[in-house]
Write a protein that holds these residues in place. Sequence first.
Motif, short mmCIF file in Angstrom:
data_model
loop_
_atom_site.label_atom_id
_atom_site.label_comp_id
_atom_site.label_asym_id
_atom_site.label_seq_id
_atom_site.Cartn_x
_atom_site.Cartn_y
_atom_site.Cartn_z
N CYS B 26 0.93 -1.20 0.10
CA CYS B 26 -0.02 -0.09 -0.10
C CYS B 26 0.92 1.37 -0.05
O CYS B 26 2.03 1.21 0.21
CB CYS B 26 -0.85 0.01 1.31
N MET B 27 0.23 2.39 -0.07
CA MET B 27 1.11 3.72 -0.05
C MET B 27 1.54 3.78 1.26
O MET B 27 0.84 3.83 2.29
CB MET B 27 0.34 4.72 -0.94
N GLY B 28 2.76 4.43 1.39
CA GLY B 28 3.25 4.60 2.73
C GLY B 28 3.56 3.43 3.50
O GLY B 28 3.31 3.49 4.62
N CYS B 29 3.82 2.42 3.09
CA CYS B 29 3.94 0.92 3.88
C CYS B 29 5.23 1.17 4.56
O CYS B 29 6.35 1.39 3.83
CB CYS B 29 3.86 -0.18 2.93
N LEU B 33 9.59 0.27 3.07
CA LEU B 33 10.43 1.27 3.37
C LEU B 33 11.55 0.48 4.17
O LEU B 33 12.62 0.71 4.08
CB LEU B 33 9.98 2.50 4.37
N PRO B 131 12.77 2.14 10.67
CA PRO B 131 13.13 2.76 9.37
C PRO B 131 12.93 4.42 9.42
O PRO B 131 13.43 5.24 8.55
CB PRO B 131 12.18 2.48 8.30
N SER B 132 12.54 4.83 10.52
CA SER B 132 12.67 6.55 10.71
C SER B 132 14.20 6.94 10.99
O SER B 132 14.40 8.01 10.78
CB SER B 132 11.59 6.91 11.95
N SER B 167 -1.36 8.31 5.66
CA SER B 167 -0.01 7.48 5.01
C SER B 167 1.13 8.45 4.93
O SER B 167 2.08 8.01 5.03
CB SER B 167 -0.29 7.03 3.48
N GLU B 168 0.91 9.74 5.26
CA GLU B 168 2.18 10.44 5.21
C GLU B 168 2.79 10.58 6.73
O GLU B 168 4.01 11.20 6.59
CB GLU B 168 1.90 12.01 4.50
N LEU B 169 2.12 9.77 7.57
CA LEU B 169 2.70 10.08 8.87
C LEU B 169 3.66 8.83 9.24
O LEU B 169 4.02 8.79 10.40
CB LEU B 169 1.56 10.03 9.98
N THR B 170 3.90 7.92 8.45
CA THR B 170 4.51 6.83 8.72
C THR B 170 5.84 6.84 9.36
O THR B 170 6.15 6.17 10.32
CB THR B 170 4.84 5.96 7.24
N VAL B 171 6.93 7.72 8.69
CA VAL B 171 8.17 8.06 9.29
C VAL B 171 7.90 8.63 10.61
O VAL B 171 8.76 8.47 11.67
CB VAL B 171 8.78 9.01 8.21
N ASN B 172 6.97 9.67 10.65
CA ASN B 172 6.98 10.20 11.81
C ASN B 172 6.46 9.53 13.04
O ASN B 172 6.86 9.85 14.10
CB ASN B 172 5.69 11.58 11.81
N ARG B 175 9.20 7.62 14.59
CA ARG B 175 10.26 8.36 15.32
C ARG B 175 9.58 8.65 16.74
O ARG B 175 10.36 8.67 17.57
CB ARG B 175 10.25 9.77 14.50
#
Lengths: 102, 242
Positions: B26-29, B33, B131-132, B167-172, B175
């Motif tokens: 899916c997007m933002g997986c 990453l 991965p962050s 989906s844009e919060l994955t890395v956030n 962290r």
Amino acid sequence: MAKKLRVVEKSEKHTWKDTKVGCVLLEEGKAKPFEPGQKPPLTPVWDKDMCVRCGLCYIFCPDAAIKRGEDGYYEADLDYCKGCGICHRECWFGAISMMEEG
Amino acid sequence: MDKFGLYVSQLLPFKEHFLPQAHRACMGCGVALGVRQAYKALEETRDWMKGTSWEIPCKQPLPGSLIKSKKEEKEEIRPSLLNIEKRGEARLFLCFDNEAVEGKPTPTVFKKWYPSVAVARGFHYVATACPSYPFDLIDKVKRGMESEGSSYIHILSPCPVGWDFDSELTVNIGRYAVECAVFPLYEVVTGSYRLTIDHPKLRPVEHYLRLQNRFKHFKQKEIIEIQVEVDREYAKLREGKM
């Protein structure tokens, strides 16, 4: 984003006559030759005045869609971009904005 | 490849072993990453198993296989991780944890902590990564590859669908999990613990829990209980005994 199902015609259909003796598979199944699917509604666009070429967007892209150009700036390969928006969120300088295509 | 300490992503190898058309994530997986970053540390070693699209020899076993016992008529999960190490082979295990097996989260039951299982089992190198923190992850995968015996790396990978966030919060979110000490980053080299990233001032756990809709039904009292538990585990880690 409803996906259209691929319609299989009768002539393309895999029948028992196409199987090899002993059900042997001569080619391994892999996803490499597949073509990318639909394009996302929102795609990243770089503002080259704000970009400092740090490469954070490149390392945080899950789909390996962001590539480095010859001048050092980064660009998205829209065939593989899924429009998740991680690059837009993680850019420290706000150089990336998600825009509608066209 | 020796310049990971500089934290410049332009010095990483640009060749992608993890091809974008090779996965249907899916997007933002977070798993995609994590795999992509882990493959930056690995190299093509052998020619066998070239059939996969990922160009590096790998297998994908399940963490637990369902086995039906004859006496009691219920299914139990036996992790394959416990059975592999006894052969004495040197292998690298990467576990991508999206916390999906446990089902609906409850404040009293915590997840089974596989790194402790791996340490007890006698792995030479055990580490947790996220991965962050890409350079930390790449460094650990490389160190795990170089160690003599088997090594195990537990990678937290946020899942936008299962955890119910944008989906844009994955890395956030990854962290936040490290900064709240819900998922501390450490490594264990032949039994001795070391924190690789140690924040002097931790965030409250509520920041991490409130970002995700799967914890929406938690009450304030239950969050305080989780905070106490997290603090106790982290204090043990800081002293070096787990």
